[in-house]
Scaffold this motif. Structure first.
Motif, PDB file in Angstrom:
ATOM      1  N   SER A 103      -2.430  -4.840  -0.825  1.00 57.31           N
ATOM      2  CA  SER A 103      -2.108  -5.009   0.926  1.00 57.31           C
ATOM      3  C   SER A 103      -2.672  -6.142   1.021  1.00 57.31           C
ATOM      4  O   SER A 103      -3.707  -6.754   0.705  1.00 57.31           O
ATOM      5  CB  SER A 103      -2.474  -3.620   1.888  1.00 57.31           C
ATOM      6  OG  SER A 103      -1.106  -3.545   2.497  1.00 57.31           O
ATOM      7  N   GLU A 134       1.578   4.141  14.496  1.00 56.62           N
ATOM      8  CA  GLU A 134      -0.463   3.650  14.113  1.00 56.62           C
ATOM      9  C   GLU A 134      -0.561   3.452  15.705  1.00 56.62           C
ATOM     10  O   GLU A 134       0.226   2.466  16.232  1.00 56.62           O
ATOM     11  CB  GLU A 134      -0.273   3.229  13.572  1.00 56.62           C
ATOM     12  CG  GLU A 134      -0.064   3.848  11.623  1.00 56.62           C
ATOM     13  CD  GLU A 134       1.631   3.126  11.515  1.00 56.62           C
ATOM     14  OE1 GLU A 134       1.743   3.680   9.838  1.00 56.62           O
ATOM     15  OE2 GLU A 134       2.050   2.831  12.150  1.00 56.62           O
ATOM     16  N   THR A 167       7.079  -0.145   6.770  1.00 59.41           N
ATOM     17  CA  THR A 167       5.672  -0.167   6.861  1.00 59.41           C
ATOM     18  C   THR A 167       5.223  -0.909   5.227  1.00 59.41           C
ATOM     19  O   THR A 167       4.470  -0.370   4.245  1.00 59.41           O
ATOM     20  CB  THR A 167       4.892   0.501   6.711  1.00 59.41           C
ATOM     21  OG1 THR A 167       5.360   1.942   4.972  1.00 59.41           O
ATOM     22  CG2 THR A 167       5.421   1.611   7.624  1.00 59.41           C
ATOM     23  N   ALA A 182      -2.757   3.714   4.000  1.00 57.47           N
ATOM     24  CA  ALA A 182      -1.991   4.577   5.442  1.00 57.47           C
ATOM     25  C   ALA A 182      -2.221   5.395   5.792  1.00 57.47           C
ATOM     26  O   ALA A 182      -2.842   5.913   5.394  1.00 57.47           O
ATOM     27  CB  ALA A 182      -0.603   3.822   4.455  1.00 57.47           C
ATOM     28  N   THR A 231      -6.358   4.271  -0.608  1.00 53.59           N
ATOM     29  CA  THR A 231      -7.139   3.260  -0.170  1.00 53.59           C
ATOM     30  C   THR A 231      -6.919   1.954  -1.327  1.00 53.59           C
ATOM     31  O   THR A 231      -6.728   1.972  -2.559  1.00 53.59           O
ATOM     32  CB  THR A 231      -8.899   2.187   0.076  1.00 53.59           C
ATOM     33  OG1 THR A 231      -8.512   4.129   0.804  1.00 53.59           O
ATOM     34  CG2 THR A 231      -8.681   1.169   0.526  1.00 53.59           C
ATOM     35  N   ARG A 233       0.933  -1.431   0.047  1.00 50.49           N
ATOM     36  CA  ARG A 233      -0.248   0.002   0.069  1.00 50.49           C
ATOM     37  C   ARG A 233       0.750   1.285  -0.077  1.00 50.49           C
ATOM     38  O   ARG A 233       0.063   3.003   0.168  1.00 50.49           O
ATOM     39  CB  ARG A 233      -0.727   0.025   1.645  1.00 50.49           C
ATOM     40  CG  ARG A 233      -0.460  -0.002   2.665  1.00 50.49           C
ATOM     41  CD  ARG A 233      -1.391   0.226   4.146  1.00 50.49           C
ATOM     42  NE  ARG A 233      -0.868   0.548   4.961  1.00 50.49           N
ATOM     43  CZ  ARG A 233      -1.155   0.658   6.251  1.00 50.49           C
ATOM     44  NH1 ARG A 233      -2.752   0.581   5.924  1.00 50.49           N
ATOM     45  NH2 ARG A 233      -0.878   1.158   7.128  1.00 50.49           N
ATOM     46  N   LYS A 234       2.297   1.258  -0.432  1.00 49.21           N
ATOM     47  CA  LYS A 234       3.061   2.440   0.131  1.00 49.21           C
ATOM     48  C   LYS A 234       3.180   2.788  -1.179  1.00 49.21           C
ATOM     49  O   LYS A 234       4.073   3.636  -1.810  1.00 49.21           O
ATOM     50  CB  LYS A 234       4.120   2.454   0.988  1.00 49.21           C
ATOM     51  CG  LYS A 234       4.186   1.504   2.243  1.00 49.21           C
ATOM     52  CD  LYS A 234       3.607   3.229   2.956  1.00 49.21           C
ATOM     53  CE  LYS A 234       4.571   4.350   3.249  1.00 49.21           C
ATOM     54  NZ  LYS A 234       3.324   4.617   3.806  1.00 49.21           N
ATOM     55  N   ASN A 276      -2.471  -2.877  12.280  1.00 51.74           N
ATOM     56  CA  ASN A 276      -3.566  -1.811  11.877  1.00 51.74           C
ATOM     57  C   ASN A 276      -3.017  -1.752  10.222  1.00 51.74           C
ATOM     58  O   ASN A 276      -4.689  -1.327   9.522  1.00 51.74           O
ATOM     59  CB  ASN A 276      -2.263  -0.445  11.782  1.00 51.74           C
ATOM     60  CG  ASN A 276      -2.150   0.997  10.777  1.00 51.74           C
ATOM     61  OD1 ASN A 276      -2.229   0.762   9.575  1.00 51.74           O
ATOM     62  ND2 ASN A 276      -2.703   1.512  11.861  1.00 51.74           N
ATOM     63  N   SER A 277      -2.256  -2.576   9.297  1.00 55.09           N
ATOM     64  CA  SER A 277      -3.027  -3.002   8.043  1.00 55.09           C
ATOM     65  C   SER A 277      -3.283  -4.798   7.229  1.00 55.09           C
ATOM     66  O   SER A 277      -3.925  -4.066   6.851  1.00 55.09           O
ATOM     67  CB  SER A 277      -1.689  -2.246   7.197  1.00 55.09           C
ATOM     68  OG  SER A 277      -0.344  -3.010   7.961  1.00 55.09           O
ATOM     69  N   ASN A 278      -3.411  -5.184   8.663  1.00 56.62           N
ATOM     70  CA  ASN A 278      -4.060  -6.486   7.925  1.00 56.62           C
ATOM     71  C   ASN A 278      -5.257  -6.922   9.036  1.00 56.62           C
ATOM     72  O   ASN A 278      -4.774  -7.138  10.333  1.00 56.62           O
ATOM     73  CB  ASN A 278      -2.727  -7.621   8.181  1.00 56.62           C
ATOM     74  CG  ASN A 278      -3.762  -9.083   8.407  1.00 56.62           C
ATOM     75  OD1 ASN A 278      -4.209  -9.131   7.717  1.00 56.62           O
ATOM     76  ND2 ASN A 278      -2.407  -9.551   8.359  1.00 56.62           N
ATOM     77  N   GLN A 283       2.889  -4.957   6.138  1.00 57.98           N
ATOM     78  CA  GLN A 283       1.429  -4.303   6.627  1.00 57.98           C
ATOM     79  C   GLN A 283       0.731  -5.910   7.168  1.00 57.98           C
ATOM     80  O   GLN A 283      -0.395  -6.297   7.576  1.00 57.98           O
ATOM     81  CB  GLN A 283       1.198  -4.669   4.742  1.00 57.98           C
ATOM     82  CG  GLN A 283       1.597  -2.755   4.331  1.00 57.98           C
ATOM     83  CD  GLN A 283       2.198  -2.809   3.471  1.00 57.98           C
ATOM     84  OE1 GLN A 283       1.067  -2.940   2.426  1.00 57.98           O
ATOM     85  NE2 GLN A 283       3.150  -1.707   3.005  1.00 57.98           N
TER      86      GLN A 283
END
Length: 396
Positions: free
Chosen positions: A122, A234, A174, A128, A136, A108-109, A184-186, A179
């Motif tokens: 992601s 985060e 990140t 992020a 997104t 996602r970066k 936060n991301s998963n 991720q």
């Protein structure tokens, strides 16, 4: 001058020997061609810095077309990259320096502009937190996850064929490997997410696939390293305890663990009650099991010795190798007075710094590069994330 301990040889458990304990840390040049092929400017940049450090880790190379994170990024996603990668490994090998190819997927970066209209991917469809305009991503399907795992293996095969001495899995800053581990991301509910153990599955399978590839294709000692960020800022996000758990799960499966942080004096960003610097805390988990690479604003022999005293087995130097390509050679000759710790904008051509890299060093790294025309207070990142740790997309 008394012989510096860090100038002595170091041997990995798999038999690979490096001539000293110094690693040139991975730093992007942003100078590859649009399709990720190596350029002559990059080859010249690495050639100027080869011969001194025991290891040079390249700037990151993407393993998938949709894993590209920024313009000018190196790629190892196709066999067409092999001729250029072979040249890169060869120039790094000057005077016995070992060459490690850092590989990754940005996840996602990335953004749709970098991916030529394709939406970034992601673990989950969660943008992020930074930069503020992050897109997104699309959540990867199970088959796509397996495809990316395969691509990490294929990237490793290409690194072996190109003559590198190892790969470093970039699970920090990140990017996608991180991720999947981060809550936060998963936020998946299948086998790739949920509990901390399930979120760990993707990086573990990538490591397993890479190790199988090494066993199948490499005819000489070939190391597999892993880079991690100690914490996320985060909420929710990775905390020190999560990283210690992560290290404990991978430390028997990789050949070294490489921290990513802007200062070796870093303390916890989240737990202010924890006053101890981070390297000794990680060393408690790695000592006598797997080599630990310490890093962060290392400029002088005293800095190197401090990092090793804190428990690091090897020491990575980044920005100082931009300023002083002959750092090791000058120490070996007891020529410490000639080592550049400042950099003049007028000297960047002489230092074989590619023109695009010159621009982003001046614009995005200005406060930490020690430019001679910078009279401002220097940032040290002792108690904050550095831009190269993921805060700014232009910095890796």
């Amino acid at each position: 001058m008394e012989e510096q301990k860090f100038l002595s040889r170091f041997k990995f458990d798999n038999g690979l020997v490096i001539k000293n304990h110094i690693v040139m840390s991975p730093m992007t040049t942003m100078t590859s061609f649009y399709n990720g092929m190596i350029t002559t400017d990059e080859l010249n940049y690495y050639a100027a810095r080869a011969g001194g450090p025991g290891i040079i880790i390249t700037g990151v190379a993407n393993v998938s077309d949709n894993g590209k994170g920024f313009e000018g990024e190196l790629s190892v996603a196709h066999d067409e990259m092999l001729p250029g990668l072979t040249k890169l490994a060869k120039v790094i090998h000057k005077d016995g320096t070992k060459a490690i190819l850092q590989i990754f997927h940005a996840g996602r970066k990335a953004n749709s502009a970098i991916l030529r209209g394709e939406r970034p991917v992601s673990a989950s469809a969660i943008a992020a937190s930074y930069p503020a305009n992050s897109e997104t991503p699309r959540a990867l399907s199970d088959s796509e996850i397996h495809q990316i795992i395969t691509e990490f293996g294929e990237a490793t095969r290409r690194a072996i064929e190109a003559g590198f001495d190892g790969v470093e899995l970039h699970g920090a800053n990140t990017y996608l490997l991180q991720q999947f581990y981060s809550e936060n991301s998963n936020q998946r509910s299948d086998e790739w997410g949920g509990s901390r153990e399930k979120r760990l599955k993707f990086p573990l399978v990538v490591i397993e696939t890479v190790n199988k590839t090494v066993k199948k294709y490499s005819k000489k000692p070939f190391i597999v390293g892993y880079r991690i960020s100690p914490e996320e800022i985060e909420e929710p996000g990775i905390r020190l305890e999560d990283s210690f758990f992560f290290v404990d799960q991978i430390k028997h499966k990789v050949d070294y663990i490489h921290l990513s942080m802007g200062s070796y004096k870093r303390t916890s960003l989240n737990n202010k009650a924890n006053k101890e610097t981070l390297i000794p805390q990680f060393s408690q988990h790695t000592k006598n099991i797997v080599p630990l690479i310490g890093i962060g604003s290392v400029e002088t022999p005293d800095d190197v010795n401090a990092v090793m005293s804190d428990g690091a087995d090897l020491v990575a130097i980044g920005r100082e190798f931009i300023r002083e390509p002959q750092w090791i050679q000058k120490i070996e000759k007891n020529d410490l007075g000639s080592i550049r710790t400042l950099i003049s904008p007028s000297d960047m051509e002489e230092l074989t710094i590619p023109s695009v890299m010159q621009v982003y060093l001046r614009k995005s790294f200005y406060s930490v590069m020690h430019f001679t025309d910078d009279a401002e207070t220097k940032e040290d990142y002792q108690n904050a994330l550095a831009p190269m740790e993921g805060l700014d997309k232009k910095l890796r």
